[in-house]
Every structure is written in structure tokens, then in C-alpha cells.
Design a protein around this motif. Structure first.
Motif, PDB file in Angstrom:
ATOM      1  N   PRO A   1      41.688  50.611  29.925  1.00 31.17           N
ATOM      2  CA  PRO A   1      42.797  49.675  29.691  1.00 31.17           C
ATOM      3  C   PRO A   1      42.627  48.396  30.506  1.00 31.17           C
ATOM      4  O   PRO A   1      42.220  48.453  31.670  1.00 31.17           O
ATOM      5  N   LEU A   2      42.936  47.252  29.905  1.00 28.54           N
ATOM      6  CA  LEU A   2      42.825  45.964  30.602  1.00 28.54           C
ATOM      7  C   LEU A   2      44.205  45.572  31.160  1.00 28.54           C
ATOM      8  O   LEU A   2      45.243  46.025  30.654  1.00 28.54           O
ATOM      9  N   ALA A   3      44.189  44.682  32.155  1.00 29.35           N
ATOM     10  CA  ALA A   3      45.427  44.333  32.872  1.00 29.35           C
ATOM     11  C   ALA A   3      46.171  43.218  32.122  1.00 29.35           C
ATOM     12  O   ALA A   3      46.188  42.065  32.559  1.00 29.35           O
ATOM     13  N   VAL A   4      46.790  43.561  31.007  1.00 29.29           N
ATOM     14  CA  VAL A   4      47.443  42.533  30.191  1.00 29.29           C
ATOM     15  C   VAL A   4      48.666  41.922  30.883  1.00 29.29           C
ATOM     16  O   VAL A   4      49.056  40.800  30.580  1.00 29.29           O
ATOM     17  N   GLU A   5      49.258  42.634  31.833  1.00 26.81           N
ATOM     18  CA  GLU A   5      50.480  42.135  32.489  1.00 26.81           C
ATOM     19  C   GLU A   5      50.167  41.188  33.643  1.00 26.81           C
ATOM     20  O   GLU A   5      51.082  40.536  34.153  1.00 26.81           O
ATOM     21  N   ASP A   6      48.922  41.131  34.073  1.00 29.55           N
ATOM     22  CA  ASP A   6      48.552  40.273  35.208  1.00 29.55           C
ATOM     23  C   ASP A   6      48.024  38.919  34.717  1.00 29.55           C
ATOM     24  O   ASP A   6      47.723  38.762  33.540  1.00 29.55           O
ATOM     25  N   SER A   7      47.884  37.983  35.660  1.00 29.65           N
ATOM     26  CA  SER A   7      47.215  36.724  35.313  1.00 29.65           C
ATOM     27  C   SER A   7      45.774  37.025  34.893  1.00 29.65           C
ATOM     28  O   SER A   7      45.172  37.987  35.381  1.00 29.65           O
ATOM     29  N   GLY A   8      45.240  36.180  34.026  1.00 28.71           N
ATOM     30  CA  GLY A   8      43.858  36.374  33.584  1.00 28.71           C
ATOM     31  C   GLY A   8      43.021  35.162  33.944  1.00 28.71           C
ATOM     32  O   GLY A   8      43.548  34.079  34.204  1.00 28.71           O
ATOM     33  N   ILE A   9      41.712  35.365  33.945  1.00 31.75           N
ATOM     34  CA  ILE A   9      40.780  34.260  34.205  1.00 31.75           C
ATOM     35  C   ILE A   9      40.027  33.974  32.909  1.00 31.75           C
ATOM     36  O   ILE A   9      39.380  34.857  32.354  1.00 31.75           O
ATOM     37  N   GLU A  10      40.144  32.735  32.441  1.00 28.55           N
ATOM     38  CA  GLU A  10      39.437  32.366  31.213  1.00 28.55           C
ATOM     39  C   GLU A  10      38.298  31.418  31.559  1.00 28.55           C
ATOM     40  O   GLU A  10      38.543  30.274  31.962  1.00 28.55           O
ATOM     41  N   PRO A  11      37.053  31.834  31.407  1.00 28.04           N
ATOM     42  CA  PRO A  11      35.941  30.914  31.639  1.00 28.04           C
ATOM     43  C   PRO A  11      35.967  29.818  30.571  1.00 28.04           C
ATOM     44  O   PRO A  11      36.205  30.088  29.394  1.00 28.04           O
ATOM     45  N   LEU A  12      35.737  28.591  31.003  1.00 27.95           N
ATOM     46  CA  LEU A  12      35.739  27.471  30.052  1.00 27.95           C
ATOM     47  C   LEU A  12      34.306  26.986  29.862  1.00 27.95           C
ATOM     48  O   LEU A  12      33.547  27.620  29.168  1.00 27.95           O
ATOM     49  N   GLU A  13      33.943  25.912  30.546  1.00 27.43           N
ATOM     50  CA  GLU A  13      32.581  25.404  30.358  1.00 27.43           C
ATOM     51  C   GLU A  13      31.655  25.881  31.464  1.00 27.43           C
ATOM     52  O   GLU A  13      32.074  25.946  32.624  1.00 27.43           O
ATOM     53  N   SER A  14      30.423  26.151  31.095  1.00 26.44           N
ATOM     54  CA  SER A  14      29.430  26.519  32.106  1.00 26.44           C
ATOM     55  C   SER A  14      28.519  25.336  32.393  1.00 26.44           C
ATOM     56  O   SER A  14      28.070  24.661  31.467  1.00 26.44           O
ATOM     57  N   HIS A  15      28.307  25.080  33.685  1.00 25.27           N
ATOM     58  CA  HIS A  15      27.361  24.041  34.119  1.00 25.27           C
ATOM     59  C   HIS A  15      26.334  24.751  34.993  1.00 25.27           C
ATOM     60  O   HIS A  15      26.597  25.859  35.460  1.00 25.27           O
ATOM     61  N   PRO A  16      25.200  24.096  35.248  1.00 24.94           N
ATOM     62  CA  PRO A  16      24.227  24.752  36.131  1.00 24.94           C
ATOM     63  C   PRO A  16      24.885  25.085  37.473  1.00 24.94           C
ATOM     64  O   PRO A  16      25.445  24.205  38.128  1.00 24.94           O
ATOM     65  N   GLY A  17      24.900  26.339  37.820  1.00 25.72           N
ATOM     66  CA  GLY A  17      25.411  26.751  39.129  1.00 25.72           C
ATOM     67  C   GLY A  17      26.909  26.957  39.209  1.00 25.72           C
ATOM     68  O   GLY A  17      27.417  27.409  40.233  1.00 25.72           O
ATOM     69  N   ARG A  18      27.668  26.619  38.178  1.00 26.70           N
ATOM     70  CA  ARG A  18      29.111  26.845  38.253  1.00 26.70           C
ATOM     71  C   ARG A  18      29.713  26.964  36.851  1.00 26.70           C
ATOM     72  O   ARG A  18      29.142  26.476  35.866  1.00 26.70           O
TER      73      ARG A  18
END
Ligand code: SF4
Length: 338
Positions: free
Chosen positions: A204-221
């Protein structure tokens, strides 16, 4: 190997074995809408699922659900929305059209009320990522990492036809369930030719908590967005509504004599005998295809290609109802004044 055929056959199989609502190709990201599209979504029924079925066959616009409009006294529409007036106007019109709102006029002003309270109709949402061939994974790992860290759905599953190795399992997040799907290449795999072997259960995933959404990837970050629980809850409701309105039968039958509707899976799918599989009319078919046959050559004048009513099939085979009672009652009520 066709991802499209895999997806439709999996949906047909799941529809006959799962309760609730199935849909294909729904957006599941929040900060970057459209950034993540889930292949298949299973929305499991909540306590008031029957009330949702009775409410409308269409998706209810989110702005109408969020609006300060109840079932009691009608409100002046402009006072009830906390969004751009154009969006509010569109939501009012659509909500009236699908039977969620009713309107009345007083002194030239339009007032709206809910026909019925918006029901608590869904519970768990399961997302399925289809990757029939793990030898061509594309962005699979990043997509599944996004699903787990954002946790908008309760469970995420990878469905594949490939043999799943320990190395494959190690590369994807532990919370992701893995199904190996066996399809009709040997007889006796269930009556629709599809069998699901659970290689790993999902967590089960933590749907009730804050989530982290990755947006753009750059070299190293990688740029990320932190998505608050209430934004996730709204997204879940939108996924539920989109799934309810849309379903999974969002495909066409090509105008080609080589294609025949095939209902051996329990759902009617566009089967091409030239390709020997289900085809995607939108991307695979046309007069330039080597197996194309004009429909008129394969059908006599009296025998037109069989018309397939996918909406009627959805109505027949699932709890979704094309013309719910509530809507019919309202329409017959209106007729009295017609
Ligand atoms: S156009 Fe080609 S792929 Fe499409 S149904 Fe006809 S033969 Fe099959």
C-alpha cells in the motif's frame, strides 16, 4: 508484441474479475498535469457506489463538486465558485447537462443546486503500468519511482508478459507489485485465454501523506514538487470521475474488411486476422497497410460490417449505467412542462 493489444486484453480480463470501474490512459500527476499517464486504473467501489451510478453516466466536473452548491436552497452561480468565471460557467453548464445540478431563474439571474449530494463512491485506486516486453523498458523505472513517491494511487502494479528475473525486480521500487500475464499462446488459461501470475504483491502507498513528484531532470539533480495531501485527494477524485465517465472501451474499429469484432474475451475487441491480433485503428490501420481490404469488397450490399455498440456493452457488462434512473426521472419530469 503490441502494448495496445496487451492492454485491451488485460482490461477485458480484469473487468470480468474485479468490482468497480476500469479505465485506460488517465493522468496521474499533480504538479505537472499530463506528466504521468497511467495505462490502466482500477477504481474500487466505496460505500455509496450505487448512488454514483444513479447520479450520472458522465464524469462530474471537479469545479462543480468543489463549488459551494448544496442540495437545499439554490445559489446564484457566480457566488458559489472560487475559480475563474469562465471555468465556473463551463462547470455549471456541464453539471446541468449531466444531471448533477439543476437550475432555476429568478429575476433574470441563474441559481443552481445539486440534484443529489456528491456520493462517497470510491475506495482504493490501483494503477497498472503495462510493459509487455521488459527488454524494451523505456522510462519504466522512472515512471514507477514517480508513482511510489507521489502515491496518488493506493497500489501500483507492473504488468508484463516477459519472464521476470531477480535483476528486473531489484531495479523497480519494492512497493510495486509485479504480474506476469500469460495470454492465449497455450490453451486452458482461463476461459478468456488470459491468466495472471502474481510474481510480487504490491504494498500500500501513503496516499494520505504529502507526495514527492519529480519534474525535470538535469545532470546531477532533479527538480521536484512537494504535493500536499489535499491536492492528492482532489487528484484521486478526478481520477475516479474520469474513470467513471470514460471507462476503458475508448478504441475504434478500423474500416477494413480484415478486421472483425472479436468477443471471445467477453469484451468486443478489434481483431485483425492479417496481423493475427487486436489492432489500434488510430495508429496501425489505413489504406496503406499491406493487409487492408476495403469494407465493401468483403461485405455484400446487404451485409454491412457489424456495428459494435461499446457503450451498450459497458452498460451490460459492468455496474456503470448509460441512462441511470435519476436522469430518466428528471427528464420525464421536464417533459411534463414541454
Ligand atoms: S488496416 Fe491493416 S492492421 Fe488494420 S485491420 Fe486492416 S489489415 Fe489489419
Amino acid at each position: 508484441m503490441s502494448e495496445f493489444a496487451f492492454e485491451l486484453e488485460l482490461c477485458a480480463h480484469l473487468e470480468s474479475r474485479r468490482e468497480g470501474v476500469l479505465a485506460r490512459q488517465l493522468g496521474a500527476s499533480v504538479a505537472d498535469p499530463g506528466g504521468r499517464i497511467l495505462d490502466v486504473v482500477c477504481v474500487e467501489p466505496g460505500p455509496a457506489f450505487d448512488d454514483r451510478v444513479a447520479l450520472s453516466s458522465a464524469a462530474v466536473p471537479d469545479a462543480a463538486i468543489e463549488a459551494d452548491v448544496g442540495t437545499g436552497r439554490a445559489r446564484y452561480w457566480k457566488d458559489a465558485f472560487d475559480c475563474h468565471p469562465d471555468q465556473a460557467r463551463r462547470a455549471v453548464d456541464r453539471a446541468c447537462e449531466i444531471g448533477f445540478f439543476e437550475r432555476e431563474r429568478r429575476k433574470g439571474r441563474e441559481y443552481v443546486r445539486q440534484v443529489a449530494r456528491y456520493p462517497d463512491w470510491y475506495s482504493r485506486i490501483v494503477g497498472i503500468e503495462n510493459k509487455p516486453d521488459l527488454g524494451r523498458p523505456g522510462d519504466l523505472e522512472a515512471q514507477l519511482r514517480t508513482d511510489v513517491s507521489l502515491a496518488v494511487v493506493d497500489e501500483i502494479v507492473l504488468a508484463t508478459e516477459s519472464y521476470v528475473t531477480r535483476a528486473h525486480l531489484n531495479r523497480i521500487p519494492e512497493a510495486v507489485g509485479v504480474w506476469r500475464v500469460h495470454r492465449e499462446d497455450s490453451s486452458g488459461q482461463g476461459e478468456d485465454g488470459v491468466e495472471i501470475e502474481v510474481i510480487r504483491e504490491s504494498e500500500p502507498l501513503a496516499v494520505e501523506d504529502s507526495g514527492i513528484e519529480p519534474l525535470e531532470s538535469h545532470p546531477g539533480r532533479t527538480d521536484i514538487a512537494v504535493v500536499a495531501p489535499d491536492a492528492k485527494a482532489r487528484k484521486r477524485r478526478r481520477i475516479g470521475e474520469r474513470a467513471y465517465g470514460k471507462g476503458w472501451r475508448t478504441y475504434d474499429f478500423p474500416a477494413c474488411g480484415t478486421c472483425r469484432p472479436d468477443d471471445s474475451s467477453g469484451a468486443t475487441l478489434p481483431y485483425c486476422s492479417w496481423k493475427g491480433r487486436v489492432v489500434d485503428a488510430g495508429s496501425e490501420c489505413g489504406t496503406s497497410c499491406g493487409g487492408y481490404e476495403p469494407v465493401s469488397e468483403s461485405c455484400s450490399e446487404t451485409e454491412s460490417p457489424p456495428a459494435v455498440d461499446l457503450e451498450a456493452e459497458r452498460d451490460r457488462r459492468t455496474p456503470w449505467t448509460a441512462d441511470p434512473d435519476g436522469k430518466r426521472r428528471r427528464q420525464s419530469g421536464l417533459d411534463q412542462f414541454g
